[in-house]
Design a protein around this motif. Structure first.
Motif, short mmCIF file in Angstrom:
data_model
loop_
_atom_site.label_atom_id
_atom_site.label_comp_id
_atom_site.label_asym_id
_atom_site.label_seq_id
_atom_site.Cartn_x
_atom_site.Cartn_y
_atom_site.Cartn_z
N GLY A 70 -3.30 5.29 8.05
CA GLY A 70 -4.03 6.26 8.15
C GLY A 70 -4.81 6.09 6.72
O GLY A 70 -4.20 5.31 5.61
N GLY A 71 -6.26 7.16 6.74
CA GLY A 71 -7.17 6.40 5.06
C GLY A 71 -7.37 4.95 4.95
O GLY A 71 -8.14 4.78 3.97
N ILE A 72 -7.67 3.82 5.92
CA ILE A 72 -7.86 2.36 6.21
C ILE A 72 -8.85 2.06 7.16
O ILE A 72 -8.81 2.54 8.24
CB ILE A 72 -6.86 1.94 5.75
N ASP A 73 -10.28 2.12 7.03
CA ASP A 73 -11.37 1.73 7.99
C ASP A 73 -10.60 0.61 8.62
O ASP A 73 -10.60 -0.86 7.38
CB ASP A 73 -12.29 1.21 7.48
N VAL A 74 -9.98 0.13 9.23
CA VAL A 74 -9.23 -1.23 9.63
C VAL A 74 -10.33 -1.86 10.91
O VAL A 74 -11.40 -1.37 12.04
CB VAL A 74 -8.66 -0.85 10.95
N PRO A 75 -10.62 -3.41 10.52
CA PRO A 75 -12.03 -3.98 11.06
C PRO A 75 -11.69 -4.25 12.69
O PRO A 75 -10.83 -4.26 13.19
CB PRO A 75 -11.19 -5.14 10.95
N ARG A 133 -0.76 -2.78 13.40
CA ARG A 133 -0.78 -1.30 14.04
C ARG A 133 0.50 -0.48 12.55
O ARG A 133 -0.20 0.85 12.90
CB ARG A 133 1.11 -1.64 14.51
N THR A 134 0.77 -0.76 11.95
CA THR A 134 1.50 0.10 10.81
C THR A 134 0.91 0.74 9.68
O THR A 134 0.07 2.13 9.61
CB THR A 134 1.86 -0.72 9.86
N GLU A 194 -4.73 -0.53 -4.01
CA GLU A 194 -5.06 -0.24 -2.41
C GLU A 194 -6.00 -1.17 -2.73
O GLU A 194 -5.91 -1.91 -1.12
CB GLU A 194 -4.42 1.22 -2.60
N ALA A 195 -6.67 -0.10 -2.47
CA ALA A 195 -8.11 -1.64 -2.79
C ALA A 195 -8.34 -2.74 -2.32
O ALA A 195 -8.59 -3.43 -1.42
CB ALA A 195 -9.66 -0.92 -3.48
N ILE A 196 -7.48 -3.18 -3.29
CA ILE A 196 -7.24 -4.93 -3.72
C ILE A 196 -6.99 -5.47 -2.08
O ILE A 196 -7.28 -6.94 -1.63
CB ILE A 196 -6.90 -5.41 -4.89
N TRP A 197 -5.85 -4.97 -2.34
CA TRP A 197 -4.81 -5.94 -0.55
C TRP A 197 -5.43 -4.95 0.79
O TRP A 197 -5.49 -6.10 1.19
CB TRP A 197 -2.95 -4.87 -0.77
N VAL A 198 -6.33 -4.21 0.68
CA VAL A 198 -6.89 -3.71 1.32
C VAL A 198 -7.80 -5.00 2.46
O VAL A 198 -8.62 -5.56 3.03
CB VAL A 198 -7.46 -3.27 1.65
N ASP A 199 -8.77 -5.05 0.61
CA ASP A 199 -9.41 -6.02 0.87
C ASP A 199 -8.93 -7.24 1.15
O ASP A 199 -9.84 -7.94 1.87
CB ASP A 199 -10.15 -6.18 -0.76
N ALA A 200 -8.20 -8.06 0.13
CA ALA A 200 -7.80 -9.08 0.53
C ALA A 200 -7.28 -9.66 2.47
O ALA A 200 -7.07 -10.30 2.94
CB ALA A 200 -7.00 -9.21 -0.38
N TRP A 201 -6.82 -8.29 3.12
CA TRP A 201 -6.52 -8.58 4.00
C TRP A 201 -6.86 -8.51 4.88
O TRP A 201 -7.44 -8.81 6.11
CB TRP A 201 -5.28 -7.04 4.09
N ILE A 213 0.94 -1.33 -0.05
CA ILE A 213 -0.37 0.16 0.43
C ILE A 213 0.65 1.26 -0.13
O ILE A 213 0.66 2.67 -1.21
CB ILE A 213 -0.84 0.21 1.49
N THR A 214 2.17 1.39 0.90
CA THR A 214 2.93 2.96 0.88
C THR A 214 3.34 3.22 -0.10
O THR A 214 3.32 3.43 -0.90
CB THR A 214 3.84 2.12 2.35
N TRP A 215 4.08 1.68 -1.43
CA TRP A 215 4.38 2.10 -2.64
C TRP A 215 3.08 2.06 -3.81
O TRP A 215 3.82 3.47 -3.98
CB TRP A 215 4.78 0.42 -2.98
N ALA A 216 1.85 1.95 -3.41
CA ALA A 216 0.94 2.21 -4.65
C ALA A 216 1.01 3.95 -3.97
O ALA A 216 0.79 4.33 -4.56
CB ALA A 216 0.12 1.79 -4.51
#
Length: 358
Positions: A311-316, A305-306, A259-266, A211-214
């Motif tokens: 920021g900018g991501i809704d953490v479950p 934590r990271t 980013e959305a794909i990585w977040v969703d997979a996580w 995500i940071t790279w993107a």
């Protein structure tokens, strides 16, 4: 700089006073001539009334030019721009010579001494500004970074306010915009090359690293485009800019989706990573006891934590809950590890004692 600005404001005010004074004089004269009062006219010699004031205003206009030059080169010096040192020194020499040959710059009865020196100074300034323009052009010929070029252009636009410089500097936007298209193409190639295995800093977790790279790539292309959007560079050159804008839109959308794909997979992996919390605390392998602490739980803690720091991501809530238990889980692990070592040590000594008794 503040004192110089006030001086320029005062000089402009004196010119405005002359203009306003003559405007009111003309209004009064016209009103009297159009009235019914026969024979009443303002039959004065305008030259005698305003002659000295007009001469003074012309002198003030020239001084505004001189102090405007001083303001420009003072700002130029304060910005510490490369390749400008020699030009600044040349200006300081010119200004020093001009000051040494002019005493009372507001004395309009100096037998044209000021005007003579001003003409020589103005000619030298014209030559100096030509050199400045050449230097500015050369500084944009080898652009290594669109962001740096835009920042440099902004500095020049803040400093150089004359019409000649303004139009020339405005044209630099198109030069930088075309260079930006090369950076855009390079960033697109980087994305296509590394999207499956993005480069990341040491100790960075996989999801946060991707995500940071993107985001870095997106910032790299978005920052300049936002600045271009504030100018009319794009709208004035639709044929040249259409392809660049299309590439930008395609790449920026791809990075957002990435980013959305990585977040969703996580997020979908959280429950499986949490499953380790329900595993047996101790396992026996080849006769020895081990603390059964699933490494995926540690990975989930680090990722959570990271990602929260980014920021900018809704953490479950499930991931937050595991993160909140980090200290407790590590304490349990350390205590259990210590107990297992003590147990193995005791069992080992008991085995040795039996061997000796035999």
């Amino acid at each position: 700089p503040d004192e110089l600005k006030k001086l320029l404001d005062d000089l402009h005010a004196s010119m405005e006073l002359n203009r306003a004074y003559q405007e009111e004089y003309k209004k009064a004269k016209k009103a009297l001539e159009s009235s019914d009062a026969a024979g009443k006219r303002m039959d004065f010699n305008d030259l005698k009334i305003f002659g000295h004031f007009d001469l003074f205003t012309k002198r003030v206009d020239k001084l505004i030019g001189v102090f405007g030059n001083v303001q420009e080169f003072t700002l130029l010096k304060s910005y510490n721009i490369d390749q400008m040192d020699n030009l600044i020194k040349r200006f300081e020499v010119l200004l020093g010579n001009f000051k040494s040959k002019t005493t009372d710059v507001l004395d309009i009865h100096d037998n044209n001494k000021f005007d003579t020196e001003y003409k020589a100074f103005d000619t030298a300034i014209t030559e100096l500004e030509t050199s400045l323009q050449v230097t500015i052009n050369s500084s944009f010929e080898n652009i290594t970074s669109t962001e740096n070029a835009l920042n440099l252009l902004k500095k020049f636009q803040t400093i150089l306010q004359t019409e000649t410089f303004r139009s020339d500097l405005d044209s630099k936007y198109l030069v930088i915009f075309h260079n930006y298209s090369l950076e855009l193409e390079n960033d697109q190639k980087l994305y296509e090359r590394f999207r499956d295995k993005p480069p990341m800093s040491r100790n960075m977790t996989p999801v946060a690293g991707a995500i940071t790279w993107a985001r870095q790539l997106l910032r790299h292309i978005k920052g300049p485009m936002d600045k271009f959007a504030q100018t009319d560079t794009v709208s004035k050159n639709p044929r040249d800019s259409r392809k660049i804008i299309k590439t930008y839109n395609r790449l920026s959308l791809a990075l957002v989706d990435y980013e959305a794909i990585w977040v969703d997979a996580w997020k979908r992996s959280i429950d499986s990573s949490k499953a380790g919390l329900n595993a047996t605390l101790l396992v026996r392998h080849e006769g020895k006891l081990f603390v059964n602490f699933d490494t995926e739980i540690l990975q989930l803690i680090k990722e959570t934590r990271t990602i929260m720091r980014m920021g900018g991501i809704d953490v479950p809530p499930a991931a937050k809950m595991v993160l909140m238990q980090e200290a407790k889980l590590k304490t349990f692990f350390n205590e259990l590890t210590h107990l297992v070592k003590e147990y193995e040590s005791v069992v080992g000594r008991a085995g040795d004692d039996k061997a000796v008794s035999k």
